[in-house]
Scaffold this active site. Structure first.
Site, PDB file in Angstrom:
ATOM      1  N   CYS A   9      -4.980  -0.367  -2.438  1.00 49.81           N
ATOM      2  CA  CYS A   9      -5.783  -1.395  -1.797  1.00 49.81           C
ATOM      3  C   CYS A   9      -6.245  -2.500  -2.738  1.00 49.81           C
ATOM      4  O   CYS A   9      -6.279  -2.337  -3.948  1.00 49.81           O
ATOM      5  CB  CYS A   9      -7.046  -0.783  -1.192  1.00 49.81           C
ATOM      6  SG  CYS A   9      -6.735   0.556  -0.073  1.00 49.81           S
ATOM      7  N   GLY A  39      -1.395  -4.185  -1.545  1.00 52.34           N
ATOM      8  CA  GLY A  39      -1.260  -3.505  -0.258  1.00 52.34           C
ATOM      9  C   GLY A  39      -0.650  -4.421   0.768  1.00 52.34           C
ATOM     10  O   GLY A  39      -1.126  -5.539   0.952  1.00 52.34           O
ATOM     11  N   ASN A 113     -11.293   0.493  -2.374  1.00 51.97           N
ATOM     12  CA  ASN A 113     -10.066   0.730  -3.140  1.00 51.97           C
ATOM     13  C   ASN A 113     -10.287   1.996  -3.960  1.00 51.97           C
ATOM     14  O   ASN A 113     -11.210   2.057  -4.762  1.00 51.97           O
ATOM     15  CB  ASN A 113      -9.793  -0.474  -4.059  1.00 51.97           C
ATOM     16  CG  ASN A 113      -8.626  -0.250  -5.004  1.00 51.97           C
ATOM     17  OD1 ASN A 113      -8.598  -0.812  -6.093  1.00 51.97           O
ATOM     18  ND2 ASN A 113      -7.656   0.548  -4.617  1.00 51.97           N
ATOM     19  N   GLY A 114      -9.430   2.989  -3.757  1.00 52.25           N
ATOM     20  CA  GLY A 114      -9.565   4.240  -4.517  1.00 52.25           C
ATOM     21  C   GLY A 114      -9.351   5.445  -3.632  1.00 52.25           C
ATOM     22  O   GLY A 114      -8.887   5.319  -2.496  1.00 52.25           O
ATOM     23  N   TYR A 255       1.723  -1.687 -14.346  1.00 47.66           N
ATOM     24  CA  TYR A 255       2.486  -2.104 -13.170  1.00 47.66           C
ATOM     25  C   TYR A 255       1.669  -2.761 -12.046  1.00 47.66           C
ATOM     26  O   TYR A 255       2.080  -3.780 -11.508  1.00 47.66           O
ATOM     27  CB  TYR A 255       3.232  -0.889 -12.617  1.00 47.66           C
ATOM     28  CG  TYR A 255       3.931  -1.124 -11.294  1.00 47.66           C
ATOM     29  CD1 TYR A 255       5.024  -1.982 -11.206  1.00 47.66           C
ATOM     30  CD2 TYR A 255       3.503  -0.481 -10.138  1.00 47.66           C
ATOM     31  CE1 TYR A 255       5.663  -2.203  -9.996  1.00 47.66           C
ATOM     32  CE2 TYR A 255       4.138  -0.690  -8.926  1.00 47.66           C
ATOM     33  CZ  TYR A 255       5.217  -1.556  -8.850  1.00 47.66           C
ATOM     34  OH  TYR A 255       5.836  -1.761  -7.663  1.00 47.66           O
TER      35      TYR A 255
END
Ligand code: SF4
Length: 475
Positions: A9, A39, A113-114, A255
């Site tokens: 996310c 995302g 996010n997570g 990345y």
């Protein structure tokens, strides 16, 4: 299509200063647009219009879900937004975010996010008391717990502080209540979260590239365990008191993050180039050209070339117009799909000894297809160099590093892997080099659990693992 990992996310939020003409929904759309790499499955924006929170979210990319007309209809003085990639279950709109809930003291929007590592037990505990959920994601669990805590807490930030004592895992999140915009980061600081300013307005974003996109100024990272509250144009920081060793996700640098982002004071592009330099020192080989697998292998390839003195060149051309919905029902079509996405530039590699840099190998299927395509295009030798250590363990903190069984490096030696993918040689960046780049040069203590198995916090109990097990997606 490519067996690459996915970030789950990205989040963006803005609180407009009183009496300003800014359009929070439009700014959030712009910020999210530069976070689309985090995302692509679903997206959403919630706006707060004088205490009334409304939300538009759906499956698809931002340009599929929002247009001029829908954004114009989203009036408000604050907004939060989310782009999502799911790693478990079928993608469905119930799992899209922000999640908006109504409770007895108002309403609340949340974007996260997570991944929580104790989501299974928390959900079970809530369900055993009659709680119901509309989605299968852990963000709804966080929302539920905040609402529970809000009953006794004096404010929404106090309710969240209490919730922080119950949730464990990775979370960089944004909360929007009728009067406040709140940003918070878990005590380990697994995922990035930045604070910026656009004129008089505070903004929060997963990456600084989103702050740049709206024309804002980066102020600082939100600290691990910190809660930041924006209310009436004023910003307050609350120390949760929850202490943990900082464990920022090293794979963000390798990345996930965009190269133009700066995280924890480290430029992502710089970090990737340094990784390439270390790789050249550790695993040099005689060759005629260094190429990178676009996009995230390019900076490391340039670093490798600078360090080794072997010329850098473009060896693969990436087609940027293939959407996630492109379906490959058969093996043959999957083979062709890789060629459609990444095509060798024969003029640059024919007859040459090629060093090819990629950021990682997950299952090895894409690497094998790229190596085969390079050979067909006339490469004489192909030496694969990976700018990260080998993936050996799954991730429980918000990315889809899969079960060890699915990881080629877990099941094969380096030489075996080289044979499987058809390369003349293969080498990975060492863990020591990764830590040198990020911890020594950049002073950023990192999580490297998917490489080392040293989890900064305990993974979910065995019985719960199925909830979190990651499956690789072939886009
Ligand atoms: S386990 Fe790997 S992917 Fe997951 S947070 Fe740690 S470094 Fe990042």
């Amino acid at each position: 299509m490519l067996d690459k990992l996915h970030e789950e996310c990205g989040v963006f939020g803005i609180a407009a200063a009183p009496h300003s003409a800014i359009d929070p929904a439009y700014e959030t759309f712009t910020g999210l647009f530069s976070l689309q790499h985090r995302g692509q499955e679903s997206c959403g924006i919630a706006v707060n219009d004088a205490g009334v929170i409304s939300c538009r979210k759906a499956l698809g990319l931002l340009l599929d879900v929002f247009d001029e007309r829908s954004l114009r209809a989203m009036k408000g003085n604050a907004a939060i937004g989310h782009v999502r990639y799911s790693t478990t279950g079928n993608p469905n709109v119930e799992n899209a975010q922000p999640i908006v809930v109504t409770h007895n003291k108002g309403n609340l929007a949340i974007a996260h996010n997570g991944n929580l590592v104790n989501a299974g037990e928390l959900r079970h505990e809530i369900e055993m008391k009659g709680g119901i959920f509309h989605s299968s994601n852990d963000t709804e669990i966080i929302a539920y717990i905040i609402v529970q805590e809000r009953l006794a807490a004096e404010s929404i930030e106090e309710a969240f502080l209490r919730a922080m004592r119950r949730i464990r895992g990775a979370y960089s999140l944004l909360l929007m209540s009728p009067r406040k915009l709140i940003a918070a980061r878990d005590p380990n600081g697994f995922r990035p979260l930045s604070l910026g300013r656009l004129d008089k307005h505070y903004i929060f974003a997963s990456e600084t590239c989103a702050i740049d996109a709206v024309g804002g100024v980066f102020l600082r990272d939100i600290e691990p365990g910190e809660i930041v509250v924006v209310e009436n144009d004023r910003l307050r920081s609350i120390d949760s008191g929850l202490r943990a060793e900082k464990s920022f996700c090293s794979f963000e640098f390798i990345y996930f993050a965009r190269p133009d982002s700066v995280i924890e004071g480290i430029g992502v592009e710089w970090a990737r180039r340094e990784m390439g330099r270390y790789l050249a020192r550790e695993s040099g080989v005689e060759a005629d050209i260094v190429i990178g697998v676009p996009d995230s292998g390019i900076s490391a390839a340039q670093g490798y070339a600078q360090e080794s003195g072997i010329p850098y060149g473009v060896g693969l051309i990436k087609n940027r117009y293939i959407g996630r919905t492109f379906i490959q029902p058969s093996q043959d079509r999957r083979e062709r799909a890789v060629r459609l996405k990444l095509n060798p530039l024969a003029a640059n590699i024919k007859g040459k000894r090629v060093v090819m840099i990629d950021d990682s190998i997950v299952r090895g299927t894409t690497s094998a297809r790229i190596v085969s395509a390079l050979r067909e295009a006339g490469a004489r030798e192909i030496h694969m160099r990976i700018s990260s250590p080998p993936f050996l363990h799954p991730c429980y903190f918000g990315t889809d590093v899969p079960d060890s069984d699915a990881l080629i490096a877990h099941n094969h030696t380096v030489n075996e892997t080289a044979r499987i993918i058809g390369a003349d040689s293969l080498a990975y960046l060492s863990l020591a080099a990764l830590s040198d780049v990020l911890e020594k040069s950049g002073n950023c203590p990192v999580c490297d659990a998917c490489f080392s198995g040293n989890y900064p916090i305990d993974p979910p109990a065995a019985a719960e693992k199925s909830i979190f097990d990651r499956r690789i997606h072939f886009e």
